[in-house]
Design a protein around this motif. Structure first.
Motif, PDB file in Angstrom:
ATOM      1  N   THR A 140       0.892  -1.223  -0.035  1.00  0.00           N
ATOM      2  CA  THR A 140       0.115  -0.042  -0.138  1.00  0.00           C
ATOM      3  C   THR A 140       0.876   1.234   0.058  1.00  0.00           C
ATOM      4  O   THR A 140       1.949   1.249  -0.087  1.00  0.00           O
ATOM      5  CB  THR A 140      -0.976  -0.010   1.173  1.00  0.00           C
ATOM      6  N   SER A 141       0.252   2.314  -0.035  1.00  0.00           N
ATOM      7  CA  SER A 141       1.214   3.708  -0.103  1.00  0.00           C
ATOM      8  C   SER A 141       0.639   4.586   1.034  1.00  0.00           C
ATOM      9  O   SER A 141      -0.185   4.380   1.804  1.00  0.00           O
ATOM     10  CB  SER A 141       0.791   4.331  -1.238  1.00  0.00           C
ATOM     11  N   HIS A 142       1.673   5.580   1.253  1.00  0.00           N
ATOM     12  CA  HIS A 142       1.609   6.646   2.108  1.00  0.00           C
ATOM     13  C   HIS A 142       0.115   7.564   2.013  1.00  0.00           C
ATOM     14  O   HIS A 142      -0.537   7.839   2.726  1.00  0.00           O
ATOM     15  CB  HIS A 142       2.583   7.524   2.394  1.00  0.00           C
ATOM     16  N   ASP A 143      -0.058   7.573   0.471  1.00  0.00           N
ATOM     17  CA  ASP A 143      -1.117   8.163   0.121  1.00  0.00           C
ATOM     18  C   ASP A 143      -2.516   7.299   0.697  1.00  0.00           C
ATOM     19  O   ASP A 143      -3.288   8.270   1.012  1.00  0.00           O
ATOM     20  CB  ASP A 143      -1.293   8.385  -1.425  1.00  0.00           C
ATOM     21  N   ARG A 172       6.189  -2.309   3.817  1.00  0.00           N
ATOM     22  CA  ARG A 172       5.366  -2.543   2.469  1.00  0.00           C
ATOM     23  C   ARG A 172       4.462  -1.583   2.191  1.00  0.00           C
ATOM     24  O   ARG A 172       3.673  -1.461   1.304  1.00  0.00           O
ATOM     25  CB  ARG A 172       4.305  -3.938   2.933  1.00  0.00           C
ATOM     26  N   VAL A 173       4.913  -0.346   2.755  1.00  0.00           N
ATOM     27  CA  VAL A 173       4.189   0.974   2.403  1.00  0.00           C
ATOM     28  C   VAL A 173       5.032   1.702   1.627  1.00  0.00           C
ATOM     29  O   VAL A 173       6.545   2.105   1.832  1.00  0.00           O
ATOM     30  CB  VAL A 173       4.025   1.822   3.655  1.00  0.00           C
ATOM     31  N   LEU A 174       4.759   1.940   0.347  1.00  0.00           N
ATOM     32  CA  LEU A 174       5.688   2.421  -0.794  1.00  0.00           C
ATOM     33  C   LEU A 174       5.134   3.967  -1.135  1.00  0.00           C
ATOM     34  O   LEU A 174       4.136   4.301  -0.732  1.00  0.00           O
ATOM     35  CB  LEU A 174       5.858   1.472  -1.857  1.00  0.00           C
ATOM     36  N   ASN A 175       5.944   4.562  -1.930  1.00  0.00           N
ATOM     37  CA  ASN A 175       5.286   5.747  -2.610  1.00  0.00           C
ATOM     38  C   ASN A 175       4.365   5.368  -3.649  1.00  0.00           C
ATOM     39  O   ASN A 175       3.953   4.048  -3.799  1.00  0.00           O
ATOM     40  CB  ASN A 175       6.146   6.440  -3.485  1.00  0.00           C
ATOM     41  N   ALA A 176       3.302   6.143  -3.931  1.00  0.00           N
ATOM     42  CA  ALA A 176       2.044   6.023  -4.738  1.00  0.00           C
ATOM     43  C   ALA A 176       2.423   5.476  -6.039  1.00  0.00           C
ATOM     44  O   ALA A 176       1.692   4.653  -6.519  1.00  0.00           O
ATOM     45  CB  ALA A 176       1.084   7.148  -4.790  1.00  0.00           C
ATOM     46  N   GLY A 178       4.536   3.324  -6.505  1.00  0.00           N
ATOM     47  CA  GLY A 178       5.269   2.160  -6.541  1.00  0.00           C
ATOM     48  C   GLY A 178       6.594   2.027  -6.343  1.00  0.00           C
ATOM     49  O   GLY A 178       7.200   0.825  -6.202  1.00  0.00           O
ATOM     50  N   THR A 179       7.405   3.046  -5.969  1.00  0.00           N
ATOM     51  CA  THR A 179       8.789   2.823  -5.691  1.00  0.00           C
ATOM     52  C   THR A 179       8.966   3.084  -4.259  1.00  0.00           C
ATOM     53  O   THR A 179       8.147   3.401  -3.406  1.00  0.00           O
ATOM     54  CB  THR A 179       9.443   4.297  -6.357  1.00  0.00           C
ATOM     55  N   VAL A 180      10.220   2.518  -4.120  1.00  0.00           N
ATOM     56  CA  VAL A 180      10.397   2.496  -2.662  1.00  0.00           C
ATOM     57  C   VAL A 180      11.111   3.729  -1.873  1.00  0.00           C
ATOM     58  O   VAL A 180      11.511   4.639  -2.617  1.00  0.00           O
ATOM     59  CB  VAL A 180      11.805   1.340  -2.370  1.00  0.00           C
ATOM     60  N   PRO A 181      10.514   4.451  -0.761  1.00  0.00           N
ATOM     61  CA  PRO A 181      10.616   5.679  -0.423  1.00  0.00           C
ATOM     62  C   PRO A 181      12.225   5.776  -0.030  1.00  0.00           C
ATOM     63  O   PRO A 181      12.890   4.840   0.086  1.00  0.00           O
ATOM     64  CB  PRO A 181       9.764   5.280   1.018  1.00  0.00           C
ATOM     65  N   ALA A 182      12.496   6.895  -0.198  1.00  0.00           N
ATOM     66  CA  ALA A 182      13.949   7.333   0.004  1.00  0.00           C
ATOM     67  C   ALA A 182      14.193   7.135   1.500  1.00  0.00           C
ATOM     68  O   ALA A 182      13.138   6.866   2.556  1.00  0.00           O
ATOM     69  CB  ALA A 182      14.130   8.823  -0.112  1.00  0.00           C
ATOM     70  N   GLU A 183      15.434   6.650   1.944  1.00  0.00           N
ATOM     71  CA  GLU A 183      15.981   6.258   3.421  1.00  0.00           C
ATOM     72  C   GLU A 183      15.286   7.399   4.344  1.00  0.00           C
ATOM     73  O   GLU A 183      15.109   7.119   5.770  1.00  0.00           O
ATOM     74  CB  GLU A 183      17.395   6.190   3.468  1.00  0.00           C
ATOM     75  N   SER A 213       4.023  -3.473  -8.742  1.00  0.00           N
ATOM     76  CA  SER A 213       2.861  -3.623  -9.840  1.00  0.00           C
ATOM     77  C   SER A 213       1.706  -2.982  -9.045  1.00  0.00           C
ATOM     78  O   SER A 213       1.318  -3.066  -8.059  1.00  0.00           O
ATOM     79  CB  SER A 213       2.383  -5.074 -10.069  1.00  0.00           C
ATOM     80  N   GLN A 214       1.056  -2.058  -9.841  1.00  0.00           N
ATOM     81  CA  GLN A 214      -0.355  -1.510  -9.371  1.00  0.00           C
ATOM     82  C   GLN A 214      -1.410  -2.367  -8.875  1.00  0.00           C
ATOM     83  O   GLN A 214      -2.308  -2.207  -8.147  1.00  0.00           O
ATOM     84  CB  GLN A 214      -0.950  -0.188 -10.137  1.00  0.00           C
ATOM     85  N   ALA A 215      -1.519  -3.561  -9.767  1.00  0.00           N
ATOM     86  CA  ALA A 215      -2.314  -4.547  -9.343  1.00  0.00           C
ATOM     87  C   ALA A 215      -2.342  -5.078  -8.001  1.00  0.00           C
ATOM     88  O   ALA A 215      -3.247  -5.779  -7.693  1.00  0.00           O
ATOM     89  CB  ALA A 215      -2.332  -5.629 -10.650  1.00  0.00           C
ATOM     90  N   GLN A 216      -1.081  -5.290  -7.501  1.00  0.00           N
ATOM     91  CA  GLN A 216      -0.922  -5.596  -6.204  1.00  0.00           C
ATOM     92  C   GLN A 216      -1.136  -4.575  -4.990  1.00  0.00           C
ATOM     93  O   GLN A 216      -0.930  -4.950  -4.141  1.00  0.00           O
ATOM     94  CB  GLN A 216       0.578  -6.340  -6.098  1.00  0.00           C
ATOM     95  N   ARG A 217      -1.390  -3.612  -5.437  1.00  0.00           N
ATOM     96  CA  ARG A 217      -1.639  -2.516  -4.529  1.00  0.00           C
ATOM     97  C   ARG A 217      -3.035  -2.432  -3.601  1.00  0.00           C
ATOM     98  O   ARG A 217      -4.038  -2.690  -4.431  1.00  0.00           O
ATOM     99  CB  ARG A 217      -1.552  -0.888  -5.129  1.00  0.00           C
ATOM    100  N   LEU A 218      -2.889  -2.427  -2.346  1.00  0.00           N
ATOM    101  CA  LEU A 218      -4.067  -2.192  -1.601  1.00  0.00           C
ATOM    102  C   LEU A 218      -4.195  -0.686  -1.349  1.00  0.00           C
ATOM    103  O   LEU A 218      -3.816  -0.025  -0.446  1.00  0.00           O
ATOM    104  CB  LEU A 218      -3.977  -3.104  -0.212  1.00  0.00           C
ATOM    105  N   SER A 219      -5.225  -0.199  -2.089  1.00  0.00           N
ATOM    106  CA  SER A 219      -5.815   1.121  -2.403  1.00  0.00           C
ATOM    107  C   SER A 219      -6.716   1.373  -0.953  1.00  0.00           C
ATOM    108  O   SER A 219      -7.119   0.462  -0.286  1.00  0.00           O
ATOM    109  CB  SER A 219      -6.417   1.381  -3.387  1.00  0.00           C
ATOM    110  N   ALA A 220      -6.915   2.612  -0.705  1.00  0.00           N
ATOM    111  CA  ALA A 220      -7.636   3.160   0.529  1.00  0.00           C
ATOM    112  C   ALA A 220      -8.943   2.231   0.521  1.00  0.00           C
ATOM    113  O   ALA A 220      -9.545   2.057   1.488  1.00  0.00           O
ATOM    114  CB  ALA A 220      -7.786   4.680   0.527  1.00  0.00           C
ATOM    115  N   SER A 221      -9.713   2.517  -0.816  1.00  0.00           N
ATOM    116  CA  SER A 221     -10.982   1.644  -0.709  1.00  0.00           C
ATOM    117  C   SER A 221     -10.966   0.332  -0.344  1.00  0.00           C
ATOM    118  O   SER A 221     -11.708  -0.139   0.036  1.00  0.00           O
ATOM    119  CB  SER A 221     -11.659   2.234  -2.310  1.00  0.00           C
ATOM    120  N   VAL A 222      -9.672  -0.373  -0.870  1.00  0.00           N
ATOM    121  CA  VAL A 222      -9.617  -1.874  -0.583  1.00  0.00           C
ATOM    122  C   VAL A 222      -9.633  -2.155   0.825  1.00  0.00           C
ATOM    123  O   VAL A 222     -10.099  -3.094   1.551  1.00  0.00           O
ATOM    124  CB  VAL A 222      -8.692  -2.551  -1.365  1.00  0.00           C
TER     125      VAL A 222
END
Length: 706
Positions: A140-143, A172-176, A178-183, A213-222
């Motif tokens: 999922t993402s910070h957003d 498992r929380v990435l940027n929106a 799909g990139t890994v956040p900066a350290e 992959s965005q297909a594996q992202r758990l969005s806010a609604s999910v």
């Protein structure tokens, strides 16, 4: 203090210059060595702190970690400098100016994180609960978390990076995108970790642009729907989330102690060098797993294969994310939480089946003596994976409320493979047993030389206690086991035999099952550089020829092999690293004597209250507990009289080594009347004048007259 700040500025600048000059990723040990070549370190910088690490090592570990936070360095796959770090060296050539800018940038980030922690302190539990839904193979993402928590993505990122409690699954929380956040936006526990590889191991797919992959992202609604389902399950009492706890053993894997690597790199592992990554296929059933093991380890015995199947079943299919995991090492215990599903590490020969673990106390282990029943007994299992769920509440209480942010760990080189040996008998062991160190060394040396010894003597001389304490000291945690013989004990109970199992349509089938001795021998054979000690309590209560069978031969000829009566298809050898300690009561007339063939295969160590190491034990115990010496004098007087009649009828000091006895005015009289005299009445059956000779009143008069 001012001088220390100047020195620290110099060390920081030197470390950055070394990384700049290298132009590539550098191992931490190389950086530290180069610093010592470039800078004349002071005695204080070279001195060790309370952790046993040099102060300059610790300072560099902290500062390079902070430098990663502000974007000057990276610690993923080694240490390296970023473009921002190089620019800082050019802009601030003076070490003090560089340090000032370093402090300013880190101060800004630290202040931002504190604001995020304060702002989101009320929703910390909500975020932690939501993160439990982000299972392996998803992200999922910070957003998304920001939307659910009604805040900004930046605040969520600062919150996850700044919290001193590492929230499970927060990696498992990435940027929106799909990139890994900066350290800068990673919790300290995840800095220096290749999170993309870690997520890929869990099944997250990354494209060539290094985006998940965005297909594996758990969005806010999910996530919102999943939280709703979880709440409904909890309301109905149908939640399938079970709290479980496990012990995974790693102190002896092919002769290597892997626990240090586990703690440094946040994982636990099993050695499945004969298997492929098929073993972590999510669709794998128990029968599939069993077939894989049967095929890959067909060169091993059926007992070994059965052990591997059960351990893999627990590690792969039963263990779950969020479970507690514990590992013992050198009498101390480390506890953590499972953070992902099992994955296969192709490059690791001895630890290729892994699970990520967030360790709570890597720097502050718990003393094994602090654990309550049933944990100590469960930890004595020789299996590599043991379920501890029955003690879950006790273990959960050991998890610290907060985990302080630690400096990035400096990777240590792999420890060399150990050679087979028994640990030396120490003065501390002798003091704890109240026995002479030289006498204990004789026993340990005899065990090492002969591999099989028997402690024999009258009741109450501490034979079983000494065997257990000595075995626990001489070898690794979990490398000793106790079995007790009795008149109905057989070869099938002890080594192997056919056991009935339910079959189809109400029928019974018979399956060959390994007994405790064969299981123990298989574990010992798999770890030849670790000593394994089997204690056989009351060894002469069983028919030894019937129990040992053809194993008689192997007790004397460890280098040979024999064909077994129930599994003749494969020769069996008794491992050189398997040691036996038997205990034998010499006073019980109903017990069989040891036959000559067995006597030749064991060395016999007498434990008698009249000779070392038991001689004077009660007097020493009384002195340690600040108690009067009268009980020791009474016991000596009793044994002197008994020995005149029957040397095997003497009484050991254990009867009188209980503190509860001395809390009561009549405690000593009670023990004498209800424990010692009934024993003597049995030994001297039919005699009517026992109290006159061996009663407490008679002995007290004799002592008084002396």
């Amino acid at each position: 203090m001012a001088e220390e700040k100047v020195r620290r500025s110099l060390l920081l600048k030197t470390a950055l210059e070394i990384l700049r000059d290298a132009g590539t990723k550098v191992q931490p040990s190389q950086v530290l060595e180069e610093i010592q070549r470039r800078v004349a370190l002071t005695p204080r910088e070279l001195s060790l702190d309370n952790s046993g690490e040099s102060r300059f090592d610790r300072a560099i570990g902290f500062d390079t970690g902070y430098a990663a936070t502000i974007g000057w360095t990276s610690k993923i796959g080694g240490w390296s400098i970023t473009d921002a770090g190089i620019e800082a060296l050019v802009t601030y050539p003076d070490p003090d100016d560089l340090q000032a800018e370093f402090n300013r940038l880190y101060g800004e980030i630290d202040q931002r994180r504190k604001q995020a922690l304060q702002s989101l302190s009320g929703v910390e539990h909500f975020i932690a609960t939501t993160l439990q839904l982000v299972e392996p193979g998803s992200w999922t993402s910070h957003d998304d978390l920001g939307e659910l928590a009604d805040t900004s993505a930046r605040q969520v990122a600062d919150f996850l990076a700044g919290t001193k409690v590492k929230l499970p699954n927060s990696y498992r929380v990435l940027n929106a995108d799909g990139t890994v956040p900066a350290e800068e936006f990673l919790n300290a526990a995840y800095r220096g970790v290749d999170l993309q590889q870690r997520l890929a191991n869990e099944g997250v797919e990354f494209g060539t642009n290094r985006r998940a992959s965005q297909a594996q992202r758990l969005s806010a609604s999910v996530l919102k729907e999943l939280l709703k389902d979880r709440a409904e399950e909890a309301a109905k009492g149908t939640s399938t989330l079970l709290r479980r706890a496990w012990m995974v053993r790693g102190t002896s894997v092919d002769g290597f102690n892997l626990v240090h690597a586990w703690l440094e790199n946040s994982y636990v592992s099993l050695n499945v060098s004969q298997l492929s990554d098929t073993v972590v296929d999510p669709g794998l059933t128990y029968d599939d797993l069993k077939q894989l093991v049967e095929t890959a380890y067909q060169h091993k015995s059926y007992a070994y294969r059965a052990q591997r199947v059960e351990e893999l079943e627990r590690f792969i299919r039963q263990m779950r994310q969020g479970d507690l995991v514990l590992t013992p090492m050198e009498g101390r215990v480390y506890i953590g939480r499972v953070e992902g599903r099992a994955y296969f590490e192709h490059e690791a020969s001895r630890s290729n089946l892994r699970r990520y673990v967030g360790w709570f106390n890597a720097d502050d282990p718990i003393a094994g003596s602090a654990l309550r029943a049933p944990v100590p007994a469960l930890l004595q299992s020789q299996a590599y994976v043991v379920e501890l769920t029955e003690a879950y509440d006790q273990l959960a209480a050991l998890v610290p409320a907060t985990v302080e942010e630690a400096p990035p760990l400096v990777r240590t080189p792999e420890l060399p493979q150990r050679t087979l040996s028994l640990r030396p008998v120490t003065a501390e062991l002798a003091a704890s047993l109240l026995m002479d160190q030289a006498e204990l060394r004789k026993i340990a040396d005899l065990l090492w030389e002969r591999k099989q010894v028997i402690f024999y003597g009258p009741p109450g001389t501490g034979k079983t206690y000494l065997a257990r304490e000595l075995a626990a000291h001489l070898t690794e945690d979990g490398a000793f086991k106790l079995v007790q013989f009795h008149p109905s004990y057989t070869y099938e109970d002890f080594f192997e035999g056919f056991r009935p199992e339910p079959g189809g349509s109400g029928t019974l089938t018979f399956t060959l099952r390994a007994g405790p001795f064969r299981d123990f021998a298989e574990v010992a054979a798999a770890n030849p550089s670790t000593a394994y000690v089997l204690i056989i309590d009351e060894i002469n209560r069983a028919n030894l020829a019937k129990v040992f069978g053809e194993l008689y031969f192997l007790l004397e000829y460890r280098d040979s092999s024999i064909s077994l009566q129930y599994s003749p298809d494969k020769e069996f050898t008794l491992p050189q690293n398997l040691f036996l300690i038997g205990t034998m009561n010499t006073a019980d007339r109903s017990i069989a004597r040891i036959d000559t063939a067995m006597r030749r295969r064991f060395s016999f160590i007498e434990l008698d209250p009249r000779i070392p190491p038991v001689q004077g034990l009660l007097a020493r115990w009384l002195a340690v507990h600040n108690l009067p010496n009268e009980p020791a004098l009474l016991l000596d007087a009793l044994n002197s009289r008994l020995a005149d009649v029957d040397v095997d009828a003497v009484i050991g000091p254990s009867y009188l080594m209980k503190e509860s006895i001395y809390r009561r005015v009549d405690g000593l009289d009670s023990v004498w009347q209800y424990e010692i005299m009934p024993l003597l009445e049995d030994l001297f059956y039919g005699q009517r004048d026992l109290s006159e000779h061996y009663g407490l009143e008679s002995l007290r008069k004799a002592i008084a007259s002396q």
